[in-house]
Design a protein around this motif. Structure first.
Motif, mmCIF file in Angstrom:
data_model
loop_
_atom_site.group_PDB
_atom_site.id
_atom_site.type_symbol
_atom_site.label_atom_id
_atom_site.label_comp_id
_atom_site.label_asym_id
_atom_site.label_seq_id
_atom_site.Cartn_x
_atom_site.Cartn_y
_atom_site.Cartn_z
ATOM 1 N N PHE A 199 77.417 109.123 59.619
ATOM 2 C CA PHE A 199 77.254 107.818 60.257
ATOM 3 C C PHE A 199 76.648 107.949 61.649
ATOM 4 O O PHE A 199 75.590 107.373 61.943
ATOM 5 N N TRP A 200 77.307 108.713 62.524
ATOM 6 C CA TRP A 200 76.822 108.806 63.895
ATOM 7 C C TRP A 200 75.535 109.610 63.989
ATOM 8 O O TRP A 200 74.708 109.375 64.886
ATOM 9 N N VAL A 201 75.328 110.528 63.070
ATOM 10 C CA VAL A 201 74.059 111.268 63.057
ATOM 11 C C VAL A 201 72.910 110.327 62.708
ATOM 12 O O VAL A 201 71.813 110.423 63.267
ATOM 13 N N LEU A 202 73.161 109.409 61.769
ATOM 14 C CA LEU A 202 72.141 108.418 61.440
ATOM 15 C C LEU A 202 71.778 107.585 62.667
ATOM 16 O O LEU A 202 70.593 107.345 62.933
ATOM 17 N N MET A 203 72.779 107.168 63.438
ATOM 18 C CA MET A 203 72.513 106.371 64.628
ATOM 19 C C MET A 203 71.727 107.170 65.667
ATOM 20 O O MET A 203 70.796 106.663 66.292
ATOM 21 N N ALA A 204 72.112 108.448 65.846
ATOM 22 C CA ALA A 204 71.394 109.285 66.810
ATOM 23 C C ALA A 204 69.958 109.518 66.371
ATOM 24 O O ALA A 204 69.023 109.482 67.185
ATOM 25 N N ALA A 205 69.767 109.752 65.065
ATOM 26 C CA ALA A 205 68.414 109.989 64.556
ATOM 27 C C ALA A 205 67.553 108.736 64.697
ATOM 28 O O ALA A 205 66.376 108.825 65.076
ATOM 29 N N LEU A 206 68.112 107.570 64.416
ATOM 30 C CA LEU A 206 67.353 106.329 64.587
ATOM 31 C C LEU A 206 67.037 106.074 66.057
ATOM 32 O O LEU A 206 65.952 105.584 66.393
ATOM 33 N N ALA A 207 67.979 106.390 66.940
ATOM 34 C CA ALA A 207 67.743 106.201 68.375
ATOM 35 C C ALA A 207 66.602 107.082 68.875
ATOM 36 O O ALA A 207 65.859 106.701 69.795
ATOM 37 N N LEU A 208 66.455 108.265 68.283
ATOM 38 C CA LEU A 208 65.370 109.162 68.673
ATOM 39 C C LEU A 208 64.080 108.853 67.920
ATOM 40 O O LEU A 208 62.980 109.044 68.459
ATOM 41 N N GLY A 209 64.207 108.399 66.678
ATOM 42 C CA GLY A 209 63.030 108.230 65.836
ATOM 43 C C GLY A 209 62.310 106.910 66.006
ATOM 44 O O GLY A 209 61.069 106.872 65.968
ATOM 45 N N THR A 210 63.047 105.813 66.200
ATOM 46 C CA THR A 210 62.377 104.515 66.276
ATOM 47 C C THR A 210 61.446 104.377 67.487
ATOM 48 O O THR A 210 60.382 103.753 67.359
ATOM 49 N N PRO A 211 61.774 104.928 68.669
ATOM 50 C CA PRO A 211 60.768 104.882 69.742
ATOM 51 C C PRO A 211 59.490 105.630 69.378
ATOM 52 O O PRO A 211 58.384 105.186 69.726
ATOM 53 N N THR A 212 59.629 106.743 68.671
ATOM 54 C CA THR A 212 58.449 107.485 68.240
ATOM 55 C C THR A 212 57.590 106.647 67.315
ATOM 56 O O THR A 212 56.351 106.663 67.407
ATOM 57 N N LEU A 213 58.225 105.902 66.415
ATOM 58 C CA LEU A 213 57.475 105.023 65.515
ATOM 59 C C LEU A 213 56.697 103.977 66.307
ATOM 60 O O LEU A 213 55.538 103.673 65.982
ATOM 61 N N SER A 214 57.302 103.427 67.342
ATOM 62 C CA SER A 214 56.619 102.410 68.151
ATOM 63 C C SER A 214 55.433 103.003 68.900
ATOM 64 O O SER A 214 54.358 102.397 68.967
ATOM 65 N N PHE A 215 55.607 104.196 69.458
ATOM 66 C CA PHE A 215 54.518 104.814 70.219
ATOM 67 C C PHE A 215 53.361 105.208 69.309
ATOM 68 O O PHE A 215 52.187 105.006 69.660
ATOM 69 N N ILE A 216 53.668 105.783 68.147
ATOM 70 C CA ILE A 216 52.598 106.137 67.212
ATOM 71 C C ILE A 216 51.917 104.874 66.700
ATOM 72 O O ILE A 216 50.689 104.817 66.566
ATOM 73 N N GLY A 217 52.709 103.855 66.402
ATOM 74 C CA GLY A 217 52.132 102.610 65.927
ATOM 75 C C GLY A 217 51.225 101.954 66.947
ATOM 76 O O GLY A 217 50.260 101.268 66.574
ATOM 77 N N ALA A 218 51.505 102.151 68.236
ATOM 78 C CA ALA A 218 50.660 101.560 69.272
ATOM 79 C C ALA A 218 49.241 102.124 69.220
ATOM 80 O O ALA A 218 48.273 101.399 69.469
ATOM 81 N N VAL A 219 49.116 103.396 68.888
ATOM 82 C CA VAL A 219 47.780 103.991 68.763
ATOM 83 C C VAL A 219 47.017 103.319 67.630
ATOM 84 O O VAL A 219 45.847 102.948 67.766
#
Length: 221
Positions: free
Chosen positions: A127-147
């Motif tokens: 559970f908490w690993v999923l939250m930590a992974a999403l907290a780290l991964g979703t900003p990356t998705l936004s930055f890559i998507g901006a390109v």
């Protein structure tokens, strides 16, 4: 920093006035995950086995829904040209707009994910690993998507082209995000997976504003 926070505040105010983008992202995320138990059946072991992958894929697709509008509105009303001519570096403007995008899309996904994890019978260990992974991964998705959003700016059928550009780049985030949860469930160390996600995020923060700014300058010219 003052200009950065002013730009973030501006984009947040615009997003809250419209309101539909964030609601659409969360609604898609919830519906996409809720549909899986209807397709594979309500058996708890089956749901637990696919929970991490289902939530991550749904979050990845949901984060793409509002990417096309990241720069499109400013491009259409001429604000983007003023931003390009302003004394503030365009890279700072991109960083601010991506930050606002994550606050209005990635953060709601992060808040909604625990409820969907319970629905999908995700084991407590992941559970908490999923939250930590999403907290780290979703900003990356936004930055890559901006390109991708900057590259397709002004093109016809930009949404389809945007998906083709960014989906292959999302795959590493998806792989290590799901692997972190699977490792936690299997009593394996999750530190390498989270460190890789953190490294991807740091790399995206450092590199993608420059690439996005270059694409925006090309679009304005």
């Amino acid at each position: 920093m003052g200009a950065f926070f002013n730009m973030v505040r501006r984009d947040l105010n615009l997003a809250f006035r419209q309101g539909m983008d964030s609601l659409m992202v969360v609604a898609f995320f919830v519906i996409a995950v809720v549909l899986f138990p209807f397709g594979v059946g309500p058996e708890p072991n089956t749901l637990a086995r696919i929970a991490a992958g289902t939530i991550w894929v749904a979050a990845l697709l949901a984060s793409m829904l509002s990417l096309e509008r990241l720069f499109q509105t400013d491009y259409e009303d001429g604000s983007l040209e003023l931003m390009a001519l302003a004394p503030i570096p365009l890279e700072v403007t991109v960083l601010a707009k991506v930050t606002a995008h994550w606050l209005t899309t990635g953060l709601p996904l992060l808040v909604t994910a625990p409820l969907l994890a319970v629905l999908m019978q995700l084991p407590d260990d992941g559970f908490w690993v999923l939250m930590a992974a999403l907290a780290l991964g979703t900003p990356t998705l936004s930055f890559i998507g901006a390109v991708g959003a900057a590259l397709v700016l002004g093109s016809r059928r930009g949404g389809v082209l945007l998906s083709l550009l960014v989906l292959p780049l999302y795959i590493p985030v998806l792989i290590f995000g799901v692997s972190a949860v699977e490792a936690a469930i299997g009593d394996l160390t999750v530190r390498p997976h989270l460190l890789i996600l953190a490294g991807l995020m740091v790399g995206a923060v450092a590199l993608t504003p420059w690439a996005s700014a270059a694409a925006l300058r090309q679009a304005v010219e």
